[in-house]
Design an enzyme around this catalytic site. Structure first.
Site, PDB file in Angstrom:
ATOM      1  N   HIS A  18       0.851  -1.196   0.000  1.00 55.10           N
ATOM      2  CA  HIS A  18       0.000   0.000   0.000  1.00 55.10           C
ATOM      3  C   HIS A  18       0.882   1.239   0.000  1.00 55.10           C
ATOM      4  O   HIS A  18       2.123   1.146  -0.022  1.00 55.10           O
ATOM      5  CB  HIS A  18      -1.003  -0.021   1.150  1.00 55.10           C
ATOM      6  CG  HIS A  18      -0.398  -0.164   2.527  1.00 55.10           C
ATOM      7  ND1 HIS A  18       0.502   0.735   3.048  1.00 55.10           N
ATOM      8  CD2 HIS A  18      -0.591  -1.110   3.480  1.00 55.10           C
ATOM      9  CE1 HIS A  18       0.836   0.358   4.265  1.00 55.10           C
ATOM     10  NE2 HIS A  18       0.201  -0.759   4.554  1.00 55.10           N
ATOM     11  N   HIS A  21       3.897   1.456   2.457  1.00 54.84           N
ATOM     12  CA  HIS A  21       5.130   0.764   2.038  1.00 54.84           C
ATOM     13  C   HIS A  21       5.799   1.535   0.899  1.00 54.84           C
ATOM     14  O   HIS A  21       7.018   1.616   0.819  1.00 54.84           O
ATOM     15  CB  HIS A  21       4.845  -0.648   1.520  1.00 54.84           C
ATOM     16  CG  HIS A  21       4.040  -1.520   2.443  1.00 54.84           C
ATOM     17  ND1 HIS A  21       2.841  -2.057   2.081  1.00 54.84           N
ATOM     18  CD2 HIS A  21       4.287  -1.936   3.710  1.00 54.84           C
ATOM     19  CE1 HIS A  21       2.371  -2.785   3.083  1.00 54.84           C
ATOM     20  NE2 HIS A  21       3.228  -2.721   4.086  1.00 54.84           N
ATOM     21  N   CYS A 126      -3.120 -17.852  22.846  1.00 55.04           N
ATOM     22  CA  CYS A 126      -4.443 -18.224  22.354  1.00 55.04           C
ATOM     23  C   CYS A 126      -4.313 -19.552  21.615  1.00 55.04           C
ATOM     24  O   CYS A 126      -3.584 -19.645  20.627  1.00 55.04           O
ATOM     25  CB  CYS A 126      -5.004 -17.154  21.421  1.00 55.04           C
ATOM     26  SG  CYS A 126      -6.500 -17.725  20.572  1.00 55.04           S
ATOM     27  N   CYS A 129      -5.463 -19.498  17.916  1.00 53.83           N
ATOM     28  CA  CYS A 129      -4.511 -18.893  16.963  1.00 53.83           C
ATOM     29  C   CYS A 129      -3.152 -19.575  16.991  1.00 53.83           C
ATOM     30  O   CYS A 129      -2.330 -19.337  16.118  1.00 53.83           O
ATOM     31  CB  CYS A 129      -4.269 -17.425  17.298  1.00 53.83           C
ATOM     32  SG  CYS A 129      -5.696 -16.381  17.215  1.00 53.83           S
ATOM     33  N   CYS A 143      -8.783 -12.542  22.904  1.00 54.19           N
ATOM     34  CA  CYS A 143      -8.210 -12.645  21.570  1.00 54.19           C
ATOM     35  C   CYS A 143      -9.211 -12.065  20.573  1.00 54.19           C
ATOM     36  O   CYS A 143     -10.378 -12.454  20.582  1.00 54.19           O
ATOM     37  CB  CYS A 143      -7.933 -14.120  21.252  1.00 54.19           C
ATOM     38  SG  CYS A 143      -7.874 -14.429  19.476  1.00 54.19           S
ATOM     39  N   HIS A 146     -10.778 -15.045  18.333  1.00 56.22           N
ATOM     40  CA  HIS A 146     -11.574 -16.123  18.929  1.00 56.22           C
ATOM     41  C   HIS A 146     -12.429 -15.655  20.102  1.00 56.22           C
ATOM     42  O   HIS A 146     -13.192 -16.434  20.653  1.00 56.22           O
ATOM     43  CB  HIS A 146     -10.641 -17.268  19.357  1.00 56.22           C
ATOM     44  CG  HIS A 146      -9.942 -17.897  18.201  1.00 56.22           C
ATOM     45  ND1 HIS A 146      -8.737 -17.440  17.727  1.00 56.22           N
ATOM     46  CD2 HIS A 146     -10.314 -18.911  17.377  1.00 56.22           C
ATOM     47  CE1 HIS A 146      -8.380 -18.154  16.681  1.00 56.22           C
ATOM     48  NE2 HIS A 146      -9.317 -19.045  16.434  1.00 56.22           N
ATOM     49  N   LYS A 295      -4.729   4.404  11.006  1.00 59.75           N
ATOM     50  CA  LYS A 295      -3.641   3.567  10.521  1.00 59.75           C
ATOM     51  C   LYS A 295      -4.107   2.815   9.264  1.00 59.75           C
ATOM     52  O   LYS A 295      -5.277   2.513   9.127  1.00 59.75           O
ATOM     53  CB  LYS A 295      -3.266   2.563  11.619  1.00 59.75           C
ATOM     54  CG  LYS A 295      -1.903   1.982  11.427  1.00 59.75           C
ATOM     55  CD  LYS A 295      -1.541   0.984  12.486  1.00 59.75           C
ATOM     56  CE  LYS A 295      -0.501   0.103  11.825  1.00 59.75           C
ATOM     57  NZ  LYS A 295       0.109  -0.880  12.532  1.00 59.75           N
ATOM     58  N   LYS A 298      -4.551  -3.836   5.600  1.00 56.52           N
ATOM     59  CA  LYS A 298      -5.489  -4.660   4.859  1.00 56.52           C
ATOM     60  C   LYS A 298      -6.720  -4.946   5.709  1.00 56.52           C
ATOM     61  O   LYS A 298      -7.846  -4.861   5.234  1.00 56.52           O
ATOM     62  CB  LYS A 298      -4.784  -5.974   4.477  1.00 56.52           C
ATOM     63  CG  LYS A 298      -5.591  -6.848   3.553  1.00 56.52           C
ATOM     64  CD  LYS A 298      -4.775  -8.018   3.033  1.00 56.52           C
ATOM     65  CE  LYS A 298      -4.550  -9.067   4.117  1.00 56.52           C
ATOM     66  NZ  LYS A 298      -3.845 -10.258   3.601  1.00 56.52           N
TER      67      LYS A 298
HETATM   68  N1  MSP Z   1       8.733  -7.068   8.252  1.00 57.23           N
HETATM   69  C1  MSP Z   1       8.932  -5.979   9.144  1.00 57.23           C
HETATM   70  C2  MSP Z   1      10.228  -5.256   8.886  1.00 57.23           C
HETATM   71  C3  MSP Z   1      11.441  -6.089   8.911  1.00 57.23           C
HETATM   72  S1  MSP Z   1      12.838  -5.194   8.451  1.00 57.23           S
HETATM   73  C4  MSP Z   1      14.099  -6.128   8.921  1.00 57.23           C
HETATM   74  C5  MSP Z   1       7.800  -4.973   8.993  1.00 57.23           C
HETATM   75  N2  MSP Z   1       7.128  -5.034   7.854  1.00 57.23           N
HETATM   76  S2  MSP Z   1       5.905  -4.081   7.466  1.00 57.23           S
HETATM   77  O1  MSP Z   1       5.345  -4.624   6.255  1.00 57.23           O
HETATM   78  O2  MSP Z   1       5.029  -3.900   8.549  1.00 57.23           O
HETATM   79  O3  MSP Z   1       6.577  -2.754   7.036  1.00 57.23           O
HETATM   80  C6  MSP Z   1       6.914  -1.753   7.934  1.00 57.23           C
HETATM   81  C7  MSP Z   1       7.494  -0.592   7.177  1.00 57.23           C
HETATM   82  O4  MSP Z   1       6.623  -0.258   6.064  1.00 57.23           O
HETATM   83  C8  MSP Z   1       7.568   0.698   7.961  1.00 57.23           C
HETATM   84  O5  MSP Z   1       8.716   0.784   8.748  1.00 57.23           O
HETATM   85  C9  MSP Z   1       7.567   1.703   6.845  1.00 57.23           C
HETATM   86  O6  MSP Z   1       8.811   1.692   6.213  1.00 57.23           O
HETATM   87  C10 MSP Z   1       6.532   1.128   5.900  1.00 57.23           C
HETATM   88  N3  MSP Z   1       5.167   1.521   6.248  1.00 57.23           N
HETATM   89  C11 MSP Z   1       4.118   0.669   6.381  1.00 57.23           C
HETATM   90  N4  MSP Z   1       2.996   1.387   6.626  1.00 57.23           N
HETATM   91  C12 MSP Z   1       3.297   2.687   6.672  1.00 57.23           C
HETATM   92  C13 MSP Z   1       2.563   3.863   6.856  1.00 57.23           C
HETATM   93  N5  MSP Z   1       1.263   3.836   7.041  1.00 57.23           N
HETATM   94  N6  MSP Z   1       3.231   5.037   6.821  1.00 57.23           N
HETATM   95  C14 MSP Z   1       4.579   5.098   6.585  1.00 57.23           C
HETATM   96  N7  MSP Z   1       5.289   4.009   6.415  1.00 57.23           N
HETATM   97  C15 MSP Z   1       4.703   2.778   6.466  1.00 57.23           C
HETATM   98  O7  MSP Z   1       7.620  -4.181   9.875  1.00 57.23           O
END
Ligand code: MSP
Length: 507
Positions: A18, A21, A126, A129, A143, A146, A295, A298
């Site tokens: 999204h 990311h 849980c 889960c 949880c 559940h 926030k 999905k």
């Molecule tokens: N898999 C772990 C990270 C491991 S790194 C060794 C993780 N993944 S995540 O899919 O949740 O991605 C987190 C990162 O995605 C955040 O640190 C940021 O870089 C980016 N973001 C995800 N959602 C975001 C927002 N809503 N706003 C800004 N950045 C975001 O954590």
């Protein structure tokens, strides 16, 4: 040759790509492209984080094997990045065999060096889960899936002696041998490490099959962080491809949002210290995007899909907007109203319109040819100063990872060219048969567009290429070293120009 190694976090496959990311990934792409433009040896890594109980659970729900599920979601990330013109050199997946092998190698090393011991982890479990919950994840102590209160359960687990690293971590962060920016994020970590005691870290689970097996105890798989964080070194070939690894390590810049700062400022450097590997040079922590104050995820069904958005606002429109609208270190609320405003004003009007009117005039007044540079007047010198000055300024600003200030500076330059065209009024010169001055003005306007194509390139690569095509220039911009191409007068007289499609059609 100077090298530049830049990383994003690896993204969990239990979410879909999204705009959140994309924020980190686009930012990293801009830095990677800028450093390539400087002639540096760049390596840009991103990827997906694919192990764990949650992923296995999502796969089960989708009626797929975990591997098939991961292949599919990981491909979605890959395709989204391709679509958004992301120029990563490598895409690491934690289910790559080489990565898994390297994680086992790390676990063995940590174990041999005495940084691992067996103990019990007690937490809220849980059964439905098959996982532990943090108290903060529960809804009314239950949880959320559940709707049952989890039981307090103990599980045998391996621990990493994170607590032993507390003072060394504090020392490298305070002395800036390990740089955390912006300043307030660094202070946050310093005060955390000064006030709170670090606990040893549980790194294994005996009930989660979808993970890397602990090599010295096959009943366990390793849990999240050792597996995920090590991607930054395994992605450049550690431990087997020594040449590649030595060429790029230590990382020059690691980008991420504040949600994973603590992990990256404690567990990550501690693991490296334990393995006797140099620390990354710099972490830069950006803010969090919300949608209407919420926030994005999905499960909340409010995740904004960048591909869908780009159908309306174009890929470069999205790339521009998210880096222009928000200050990188701060949080921001994503608004399509603002996106549309900026698209029409900054992109369609200021940039797109400038390009199309200068090129239309070249077709009309100089037979689609770049004229000679001619005599310089004061107004020409001012234009030159602002545009060349922008190159110096953006270098400083990008070193500070300040994208919005960088773009603001580029738009000052674009504004200057617009005013130059208004004031010199080529259409009036054309009527007055002042052909020498007309030629000079047209040269300066076209040369400004050439330099603007370089300035915008890291942010909007395909727009920059289209602009260059219209200016009759080669589009392989990354071979144009900014030091040589970023000076005045490089546009060759008699180059044939051709007004093409609108860079940003008005919405
Ligand atoms: N898999 C772990 C990270 C491991 S790194 C060794 C993780 N993944 S995540 O899919 O949740 O991605 C987190 C990162 O995605 C955040 O640190 C940021 O870089 C980016 N973001 C995800 N959602 C975001 C927002 N809503 N706003 C800004 N950045 C975001 O954590």
């Amino acid at each position: 040759m100077t090298k530049f190694y830049i990383t994003t976090p690896i993204y969990y496959v239990n979410d879909v790509p999204h705009i959140g990311h994309s924020y980190t990934t686009i930012a990293a792409d801009v830095m990677a492209r800028y450093h390539r433009l400087l002639g540096e040896d760049v390596f840009f890594l991103t990827g997906t984080d694919e192990h764990g109980a949650k992923v296995a659970e999502s796969a089960r729900k989708a009626g797929k094997s975990p591997q098939k599920f991961c292949d599919e979601v990981s491909n979605r990330f890959k395709n989204t990045w391709k679509h958004l013109d992301i120029s990563n050199n490598e895409f690491i997946r934690t289910t790559n065999k080489d990565h898994e092998k390297a994680v086992q190698y790390i676990l063995n090393q940590l174990n041999d060096k005495g940084f691992i011991y067996k103990g019990d982890y007690t937490g809220l479990y849980c059964v439905g889960c098959e996982r532990f919950y943090q108290r903060s994840e529960l809804v009314d102590n239950k949880c959320p899936l559940h709707l049952k209160e989890p039981e307090l359960l103990s599980e045998e687990t391996y621990f990493f002696k994170l607590s032993e690293f507390q003072s060394r971590l504090l020392d490298v962060i305070k002395s800036k041998r390990f740089i955390i920016e912006p300043e307030e994020r660094r202070n946050e970590i310093v005060s955390f490490l000064e006030k709170e005691k670090l606990f040893d870290l549980a790194i294994s689970r005996s009930k989660v099959e979808w993970g890397v097996q602990i090599p010295f105890d096959k009943k366990h798989t390793t849990y999240v962080w050792v597996d995920a964080l090590s991607n930054y070194i395994t992605g450049i070939g550690w431990p087997d491809k020594k040449d590649l690894f030595n060429r790029y390590w230590p990382a020059d810049l690691q980008l991420m949002a504040k949600d994973i700062l603590r992990v990256h400022a404690t567990i990550w450097p501690a693991l490296l210290m334990a393995l006797d590997i140099d620390l990354p040079k710099r972490l830069f922590i950006h803010g969090y995007f919300t949608v209407d104050g919420q926030k994005m995820s999905k499960s909340l069904k409010n995740a904004i899909d960048p591909e869908v958005l780009s159908e309306v606002y174009s890929i470069d429109g999205i790339r521009y907007f998210i880096l222009r609208e928000f200050s990188f270190g701060q949080d921001g609320d994503f608004s399509t109203t603002r996106l549309k405003e900026r698209y029409n004003k900054d992109l369609a009007n200021d940039l797109g319109n400038l390009a199309s009117r200068v090129l239309a005039m070249a077709e009309k007044y100089t037979s689609s040819m770049v004229p000679e540079m001619g005599q310089e007047e004061e107004i020409d010198a001012d234009l030159k100063k602002v545009i060349l000055g922008a190159f110096e300024q953006i270098d400083k600003l990008l070193n500070k990872v300040s994208f919005n200030e960088t773009l603001a500076t580029i738009w000052v330059a674009i504004g200057q060219v617009n005013r130059y065209v208004d004031k010199t009024a080529p259409w009036a010169l054309a009527k007055q048969s002042e052909s020498e001055r007309l030629k000079a003005v047209m040269y300066n306007s076209l040369e400004s567009l050439r330099l603007i194509s370089l300035l915008i390139y890291p942010f909007m690569p395909s727009t920059a290429k289209e602009l260059r095509k219209q200016l009759g220039l080669k589009t392989d911009i990354e071979k144009k070293l900014i030091q040589t191409a970023g000076s005045w007068g490089k546009l060759e007289p008699n180059t044939k120009v051709k007004k093409g499609r609108a860079l940003f059609p008005r919405l």
